[in-house]
Design a protein around this motif. Structure first.
Motif, PDB file in Angstrom:
ATOM      1  N   ASP A   1       0.840  -1.199   0.000  1.00  0.00           N
ATOM      2  CA  ASP A   1       0.000   0.000   0.000  1.00  0.00           C
ATOM      3  C   ASP A   1       0.878   1.254   0.000  1.00  0.00           C
ATOM      4  O   ASP A   1       2.108   1.162  -0.016  1.00  0.00           O
ATOM      5  N   ARG A   2       0.278   2.405   0.042  1.00  0.00           N
ATOM      6  CA  ARG A   2       1.024   3.673  -0.031  1.00  0.00           C
ATOM      7  C   ARG A   2       1.955   3.894   1.149  1.00  0.00           C
ATOM      8  O   ARG A   2       2.817   4.759   1.116  1.00  0.00           O
ATOM      9  N   TYR A   3       1.776   3.113   2.212  1.00  0.00           N
ATOM     10  CA  TYR A   3       2.634   3.217   3.388  1.00  0.00           C
ATOM     11  C   TYR A   3       3.723   2.146   3.411  1.00  0.00           C
ATOM     12  O   TYR A   3       4.465   2.038   4.381  1.00  0.00           O
ATOM     13  N   GLY A   4       3.782   1.335   2.341  1.00  0.00           N
ATOM     14  CA  GLY A   4       4.813   0.315   2.245  1.00  0.00           C
ATOM     15  C   GLY A   4       4.488  -0.988   2.951  1.00  0.00           C
ATOM     16  O   GLY A   4       5.366  -1.821   3.150  1.00  0.00           O
TER      17      GLY A   4
ATOM     18  N   LYS B   1      -9.805   6.615 -11.431  1.00  0.00           N
ATOM     19  CA  LYS B   1      -9.356   7.981 -11.692  1.00  0.00           C
ATOM     20  C   LYS B   1      -7.844   8.052 -11.917  1.00  0.00           C
ATOM     21  O   LYS B   1      -7.305   9.133 -12.121  1.00  0.00           O
ATOM     22  N   GLY B   2      -7.171   6.908 -11.834  1.00  0.00           N
ATOM     23  CA  GLY B   2      -5.724   6.864 -12.021  1.00  0.00           C
ATOM     24  C   GLY B   2      -4.931   6.930 -10.733  1.00  0.00           C
ATOM     25  O   GLY B   2      -3.704   6.851 -10.751  1.00  0.00           O
ATOM     26  N   GLY B   3      -5.613   7.086  -9.592  1.00  0.00           N
ATOM     27  CA  GLY B   3      -4.919   7.137  -8.298  1.00  0.00           C
ATOM     28  C   GLY B   3      -4.311   5.792  -7.951  1.00  0.00           C
ATOM     29  O   GLY B   3      -4.936   4.747  -8.144  1.00  0.00           O
ATOM     30  N   ILE B   4      -3.108   5.795  -7.444  1.00  0.00           N
ATOM     31  CA  ILE B   4      -2.402   4.557  -7.130  1.00  0.00           C
ATOM     32  C   ILE B   4      -2.895   3.998  -5.798  1.00  0.00           C
ATOM     33  O   ILE B   4      -2.906   4.687  -4.785  1.00  0.00           O
ATOM     34  N   ILE B   5      -3.279   2.722  -5.829  1.00  0.00           N
ATOM     35  CA  ILE B   5      -3.769   2.007  -4.658  1.00  0.00           C
ATOM     36  C   ILE B   5      -2.667   1.142  -4.062  1.00  0.00           C
ATOM     37  O   ILE B   5      -2.481   1.097  -2.855  1.00  0.00           O
ATOM     38  N   ALA B   6      -1.911   0.430  -4.921  1.00  0.00           N
ATOM     39  CA  ALA B   6      -0.877  -0.500  -4.460  1.00  0.00           C
ATOM     40  C   ALA B   6       0.142  -0.730  -5.583  1.00  0.00           C
ATOM     41  O   ALA B   6      -0.122  -0.409  -6.747  1.00  0.00           O
ATOM     42  N   PHE B   7       1.277  -1.340  -5.210  1.00  0.00           N
ATOM     43  CA  PHE B   7       2.359  -1.547  -6.174  1.00  0.00           C
ATOM     44  C   PHE B   7       3.234  -2.724  -5.751  1.00  0.00           C
ATOM     45  O   PHE B   7       3.236  -3.112  -4.582  1.00  0.00           O
ATOM     46  N   THR B   8       3.990  -3.262  -6.693  1.00  0.00           N
ATOM     47  CA  THR B   8       4.969  -4.307  -6.393  1.00  0.00           C
ATOM     48  C   THR B   8       6.339  -3.666  -6.181  1.00  0.00           C
ATOM     49  O   THR B   8       6.552  -2.507  -6.538  1.00  0.00           O
ATOM     50  N   ARG B   9       7.274  -4.426  -5.655  1.00  0.00           N
ATOM     51  CA  ARG B   9       8.630  -3.908  -5.419  1.00  0.00           C
ATOM     52  C   ARG B   9       9.281  -3.388  -6.692  1.00  0.00           C
ATOM     53  O   ARG B   9      10.027  -2.435  -6.669  1.00  0.00           O
ATOM     54  N   TRP B  10       9.028  -4.040  -7.810  1.00  0.00           N
ATOM     55  CA  TRP B  10       9.694  -3.661  -9.062  1.00  0.00           C
ATOM     56  C   TRP B  10       8.978  -2.548  -9.816  1.00  0.00           C
ATOM     57  O   TRP B  10       9.407  -2.159 -10.895  1.00  0.00           O
TER      58      TRP B  10
ATOM     59  N   VAL C   1       8.320   6.559  -3.604  1.00  0.00           N
ATOM     60  CA  VAL C   1       8.367   5.177  -3.132  1.00  0.00           C
ATOM     61  C   VAL C   1       8.537   5.186  -1.615  1.00  0.00           C
ATOM     62  O   VAL C   1       9.546   5.685  -1.109  1.00  0.00           O
ATOM     63  N   PRO C   2       7.547   4.650  -0.885  1.00  0.00           N
ATOM     64  CA  PRO C   2       7.676   4.608   0.570  1.00  0.00           C
ATOM     65  C   PRO C   2       8.663   3.520   0.983  1.00  0.00           C
ATOM     66  O   PRO C   2       8.965   2.617   0.208  1.00  0.00           O
ATOM     67  N   GLY C   3       9.139   3.594   2.211  1.00  0.00           N
ATOM     68  CA  GLY C   3       9.900   2.478   2.752  1.00  0.00           C
ATOM     69  C   GLY C   3       8.971   1.281   2.820  1.00  0.00           C
ATOM     70  O   GLY C   3       7.783   1.435   3.099  1.00  0.00           O
ATOM     71  N   MET C   4       9.473   0.103   2.510  1.00  0.00           N
ATOM     72  CA  MET C   4       8.592  -1.068   2.451  1.00  0.00           C
ATOM     73  C   MET C   4       8.873  -2.050   3.573  1.00  0.00           C
ATOM     74  O   MET C   4      10.024  -2.249   3.957  1.00  0.00           O
ATOM     75  N   SER C   5       7.799  -2.651   4.067  1.00  0.00           N
ATOM     76  CA  SER C   5       7.904  -3.690   5.075  1.00  0.00           C
ATOM     77  C   SER C   5       8.440  -4.953   4.419  1.00  0.00           C
ATOM     78  O   SER C   5       8.503  -5.053   3.195  1.00  0.00           O
ATOM     79  N   GLY C   6       8.810  -5.898   5.249  1.00  0.00           N
ATOM     80  CA  GLY C   6       9.180  -7.196   4.719  1.00  0.00           C
ATOM     81  C   GLY C   6       7.947  -7.904   4.189  1.00  0.00           C
ATOM     82  O   GLY C   6       6.816  -7.500   4.462  1.00  0.00           O
TER      83      GLY C   6
END
Length: 122
Positions: A7-10, A59-68, A76-81
């Motif tokens: 998520d946006r918080y990593g 609307k194009g707003g980012i909900i989630a993303f993969t590491r790559w 890019v937020p800091g990501m959890s394990g």
């Protein structure tokens, strides 16, 4: 192997199983991928777009993303394990998908949570 989405918080939140459905880190079905990029709820309602490791709302707003997917993000937020793989539930009955979704274009971070996006408990 299934890729984790953050998520946006990593925080690791879900995976995409068999390139067709979203499963939460707690093993709950959340939604569907239809025709490779269109995202629908479990009941077949159009929600957004999945491309290049980035899940976006209509609307194009980012909900989630993969590491790559870092090159496709505004920041890019800091990501959890990554947690252990969840127990994968069987697929629910596949709904009829109402309408089609087109690429909404890129945007900034969406103002909604993953739970609000899918309309389902994680």
């Amino acid at each position: 192997m299934n890729e984790w989405y953050f998520d946006r918080y990593g925080q690791a939140s879900f995976i995409v199983v068999d390139n067709e459905r979203f499963v939460s880190k707690y093993g709950r079905n959340l939604g569907w991928v239809h025709q490779g990029k269109q995202v629908f709820s479990l009941t077949g309602q159009p929600l957004g777009w999945l491309e290049k490791g980035v899940l976006r709302d209509r609307k194009g707003g980012i909900i989630a993303f993969t590491r790559w997917a870092g090159n496709w993000l505004p920041s890019v937020p800091g990501m959890s394990g990554e947690p252990a793989s969840p127990s994968i539930p069987g697929p629910p009955a596949r709904p009829g998908f109402s309408g089609t979704i087109t690429d909404p274009g890129s945007g900034s971070w969406a103002g909604k949570s993953i739970r609000d996006f899918f309309g389902a408990d994680l």
